[in-house]
Structure formats: C-alpha cells, structure tokens
Design a protein around this motif. Sequence first.
Motif, PDB file in Angstrom:
ATOM      1  N   VAL A  95      -4.349  -0.981  -0.277  1.00 56.19           N
ATOM      2  CA  VAL A  95      -4.312  -0.160   0.937  1.00 56.19           C
ATOM      3  C   VAL A  95      -2.853   0.030   1.337  1.00 56.19           C
ATOM      4  CG1 VAL A  95      -4.922   0.000   3.375  1.00 56.19           C
ATOM      5  CG2 VAL A  95      -6.578  -0.932   1.724  1.00 56.19           C
ATOM      6  N   LEU A  96      -2.489   1.275   1.625  1.00 48.81           N
ATOM      7  CA  LEU A  96      -1.146   1.585   2.102  1.00 48.81           C
ATOM      8  C   LEU A  96      -1.276   2.281   3.453  1.00 48.81           C
ATOM      9  CD1 LEU A  96       1.915   1.648   1.585  1.00 48.81           C
ATOM     10  CD2 LEU A  96       1.596   3.858   0.461  1.00 48.81           C
ATOM     11  N   ASP A  97      -0.786   1.629   4.474  1.00 48.55           N
ATOM     12  CA  ASP A  97      -0.860   2.180   5.832  1.00 48.55           C
ATOM     13  C   ASP A  97       0.490   1.963   6.502  1.00 48.55           C
ATOM     14  OD1 ASP A  97      -1.502   3.137   8.312  1.00 48.55           O
ATOM     15  OD2 ASP A  97      -3.006   1.605   8.769  1.00 48.55           O
ATOM     16  N   VAL A  98       1.315   3.011   6.481  1.00 48.14           N
ATOM     17  CA  VAL A  98       2.665   2.911   7.030  1.00 48.14           C
ATOM     18  C   VAL A  98       2.919   4.110   7.937  1.00 48.14           C
ATOM     19  CG1 VAL A  98       5.125   2.754   6.527  1.00 48.14           C
ATOM     20  CG2 VAL A  98       3.473   1.716   4.962  1.00 48.14           C
ATOM     21  N   GLU A  99       3.477   3.847   9.109  1.00 48.95           N
ATOM     22  CA  GLU A  99       3.824   4.912  10.042  1.00 48.95           C
ATOM     23  C   GLU A  99       5.228   4.669  10.588  1.00 48.95           C
ATOM     24  OE1 GLU A  99       2.044   7.171  14.042  1.00 48.95           O
ATOM     25  OE2 GLU A  99       1.059   5.379  13.217  1.00 48.95           O
ATOM     26  N   ALA A 100       6.010   5.739  10.650  1.00 47.31           N
ATOM     27  CA  ALA A 100       7.376   5.647  11.179  1.00 47.31           C
ATOM     28  C   ALA A 100       7.332   5.852  12.685  1.00 47.31           C
ATOM     29  CB  ALA A 100       8.267   6.693  10.515  1.00 47.31           C
ATOM     30  N   LYS A 101       7.209   4.774  13.416  1.00 53.03           N
ATOM     31  CA  LYS A 101       7.065   4.857  14.871  1.00 53.03           C
ATOM     32  C   LYS A 101       8.417   4.834  15.597  1.00 53.03           C
ATOM     33  CE  LYS A 101       2.543   2.584  14.913  1.00 53.03           C
ATOM     34  NZ  LYS A 101       1.757   1.423  15.416  1.00 53.03           N
ATOM     35  N   SER A 109       7.071  -0.451  -2.281  1.00 61.05           N
ATOM     36  CA  SER A 109       5.909  -1.022  -2.975  1.00 61.05           C
ATOM     37  C   SER A 109       5.405  -2.276  -2.274  1.00 61.05           C
ATOM     38  CB  SER A 109       6.280  -1.350  -4.427  1.00 61.05           C
ATOM     39  OG  SER A 109       7.435  -2.169  -4.476  1.00 61.05           O
ATOM     40  N   GLY A 110       6.286  -2.976  -1.562  1.00 62.67           N
ATOM     41  CA  GLY A 110       5.879  -4.166  -0.832  1.00 62.67           C
ATOM     42  C   GLY A 110       4.944  -3.873   0.324  1.00 62.67           C
ATOM     43  N   ASP A 111       4.822  -2.587   0.701  1.00 57.11           N
ATOM     44  CA  ASP A 111       3.907  -2.213   1.780  1.00 57.11           C
ATOM     45  C   ASP A 111       2.467  -2.080   1.293  1.00 57.11           C
ATOM     46  OD1 ASP A 111       5.887  -2.001   3.839  1.00 57.11           O
ATOM     47  OD2 ASP A 111       6.561  -0.127   2.921  1.00 57.11           O
ATOM     48  N   VAL A 119      -2.623  -9.816  -8.090  1.00 55.99           N
ATOM     49  CA  VAL A 119      -2.312  -8.493  -8.652  1.00 55.99           C
ATOM     50  C   VAL A 119      -1.522  -7.715  -7.610  1.00 55.99           C
ATOM     51  CG1 VAL A 119      -3.222  -6.378  -9.675  1.00 55.99           C
ATOM     52  CG2 VAL A 119      -4.417  -8.546 -10.026  1.00 55.99           C
ATOM     53  N   VAL A 120      -0.214  -7.763  -7.755  1.00 66.11           N
ATOM     54  CA  VAL A 120       0.699  -7.125  -6.801  1.00 66.11           C
ATOM     55  C   VAL A 120       1.811  -6.440  -7.586  1.00 66.11           C
ATOM     56  CG1 VAL A 120       0.221  -8.768  -4.940  1.00 66.11           C
ATOM     57  CG2 VAL A 120       2.050  -9.251  -6.594  1.00 66.11           C
ATOM     58  N   PRO A 121       2.546  -5.531  -6.949  1.00 61.42           N
ATOM     59  CA  PRO A 121       3.687  -4.915  -7.638  1.00 61.42           C
ATOM     60  C   PRO A 121       4.686  -5.970  -8.103  1.00 61.42           C
ATOM     61  CG  PRO A 121       3.143  -3.664  -5.665  1.00 61.42           C
ATOM     62  CD  PRO A 121       2.310  -4.911  -5.624  1.00 61.42           C
ATOM     63  N   VAL A 122       5.320  -5.720  -9.240  1.00 60.41           N
ATOM     64  CA  VAL A 122       6.270  -6.685  -9.791  1.00 60.41           C
ATOM     65  C   VAL A 122       7.504  -6.815  -8.902  1.00 60.41           C
ATOM     66  CG1 VAL A 122       5.479  -6.289 -12.145  1.00 60.41           C
ATOM     67  CG2 VAL A 122       7.395  -4.953 -11.241  1.00 60.41           C
ATOM     68  N   LYS A 125      10.471  -3.858  -3.754  1.00 59.44           N
ATOM     69  CA  LYS A 125      11.557  -2.971  -3.334  1.00 59.44           C
ATOM     70  C   LYS A 125      11.562  -1.631  -4.063  1.00 59.44           C
ATOM     71  CE  LYS A 125      13.362  -5.770  -0.327  1.00 59.44           C
ATOM     72  NZ  LYS A 125      13.300  -5.437   1.112  1.00 59.44           N
ATOM     73  N   ILE A 126      10.434  -1.250  -4.646  1.00 54.32           N
ATOM     74  CA  ILE A 126      10.343   0.056  -5.313  1.00 54.32           C
ATOM     75  C   ILE A 126      10.049   1.114  -4.255  1.00 54.32           C
ATOM     76  CG2 ILE A 126       9.120   1.429  -7.042  1.00 54.32           C
ATOM     77  CD1 ILE A 126       8.402  -1.224  -8.435  1.00 54.32           C
ATOM     78  N   PRO A 127      10.951   2.093  -4.037  1.00 54.11           N
ATOM     79  CA  PRO A 127      10.720   3.104  -2.996  1.00 54.11           C
ATOM     80  C   PRO A 127       9.608   4.075  -3.384  1.00 54.11           C
ATOM     81  CG  PRO A 127      12.737   3.577  -4.192  1.00 54.11           C
ATOM     82  CD  PRO A 127      12.252   2.257  -4.694  1.00 54.11           C
ATOM     83  N   ILE A 128       8.760   4.397  -2.440  1.00 49.75           N
ATOM     84  CA  ILE A 128       7.646   5.325  -2.669  1.00 49.75           C
ATOM     85  C   ILE A 128       7.882   6.644  -1.944  1.00 49.75           C
ATOM     86  CG2 ILE A 128       5.173   5.689  -2.326  1.00 49.75           C
ATOM     87  CD1 ILE A 128       4.827   2.633  -2.503  1.00 49.75           C
TER      88      ILE A 128
END
Length: 270
Positions: A95-101, A109-111, A119-122, A125-128
């Motif tokens: 699940v990815l739920d990010v808002e620029a408030k 990727s850490g979000d 099972v997580v991203p390696v 700090k990978i920008p999406i």
Amino acid sequence: MHVEVVSASDASVRFVLSGVNVAFANALRRIMIAEVPCMAIEEVVILNNTSPIFDEILANRLSLIPLKTDLERFNLPEECDCGGVGCPKCQVTFVLDVEAKEGPKVVYSGDLVSSDPEVVPVSDKIPIAKLASNQRILLEAYARLGIGKRGAKWQPVSACAYKYMPRIEVNRDKCIKCGDCIDACPKGVLGIDEDGYPYLKDFLNCSLCKACVEACEVEAIKLNPDDTSFIFYVESTGALPAPKIVEVAAEVLAKKCSDLVEKLSKGEGS
C-alpha cells in the motif's frame, strides 16, 4: 567440472568455472538472467493519483523496484495451490499512501507498506515521484514471483557476465628479460618471477588485449584464451544474495538436463 570461488558476498560473486565448454557457460549465464525467480510488483490498482506522473509510468516505476525475496516461502503463481488467484503463498500486497500536506514531497520506496515484513524494497531511498503541495498518491500493488524471460522486472541480476581464462606462455629460450611486455600491459597484470621472466600475476583483470605480445620483439610470449575455463562475475539487484542466484541457476540447468535425458529415453518428440 570444477568451481573455484574467488570472492563472494550478498551483493556480488566472482568465480572460476573450469572443465566445461562455452555452451555450458553461456547456458548458466542465461538462466541466471532469465530463469531464476524473484519478487516484483506485477499489478497496481491506482485509487488516487494527483501527482504529475501518469498512472502507467507510476506502475512501471513500482514494478522496477527490487524486492527482497525468500524463494523457500513463495510459489510461482502458476504452481500455487490457489491457481494463481493470489494467496499469501504467492502474493504480497503493498500500500502506498502519501500526501504532500506541508509543501513539496518526494515519494520513496520506503513509503511502500508491505503485508509481509520480509518482502520489502531492497532500499528505502529509491525515488518514485515528486509531489507538489496538496498532491497525493494512493494505490495498492501486488507483488508475485516471476522469471526474467517474462519481463525485465523479474531479473535478479544487474550484471551477469563471463570471460575466458587467460593463458600465457613464455618461451624462456627466446625471452631476453627486457621487461617491455610488462611496461606495455595497460592493466599491470604481468609480474616478474624469481628467475626474471614475466608471468601472469593477476588473471582476473587480464582483458586478453595482447599488448604484451605486440610489445615483445623476439616473440617470446603467447597469450591465448582457455575455452574450457571461464571467469564469472554476478551482481545481484538485492532481491536475492548473489551466491543464491548461482545456486538456483545451477539447479534449474540440472533439471533441464534431467528432463531432456528422460524425454530422450522415452522417445518423446519423435
């Protein structure tokens, strides 16, 4: 066949494979690239996306994020008891739920929040994507095992290559110990033995350029590739430890050979 491990870590492995031909070496290389399973995001459900990134591009970026994989715990969807519908044995939900408030925000990727903590991203700090104020991304993503021949996102290696083992011959009757061959080597892989003759001290970095042969005016040096020995270098994306990739690839190759022998013995395909 003989295998000598030169260096090994989770990130990369370098080994010498000898006593085989180039067809065998290339088969092993291709299997490491295309037939060793690993996890990757295959399906993305976009619930809200007000970022400047198109839905399709966002889904593609997510699919290329390497995910840590445990091959002992998961099945390929086509081999799972659920029939590929999706269950904890063959699928992991993110699940990815990010808002620029509070001003612009970079989504990393850490979000991504995984339903399986293993099972997580390696890297986190990978920008999406980059969000401006009040922009939001809300989505669900489903990761499954797959192999590289189905898509590049399932390739567990970022580098997988081999080169021939170099073999150097020095004719001591002709060699005048001038050292021109050593000076001519662009990688400095030649040394001088206790008798004053040149020898190959660093076979790993020799590129078989034959600069040493060209520099020898008396033609005392011969440098040729050994077509039965190969120096492999395998670099992992982080999804699997590099030695594990080689191990699984060898198992896949062995199974292919066993299946072929079995079919030939039964006369199938005739």
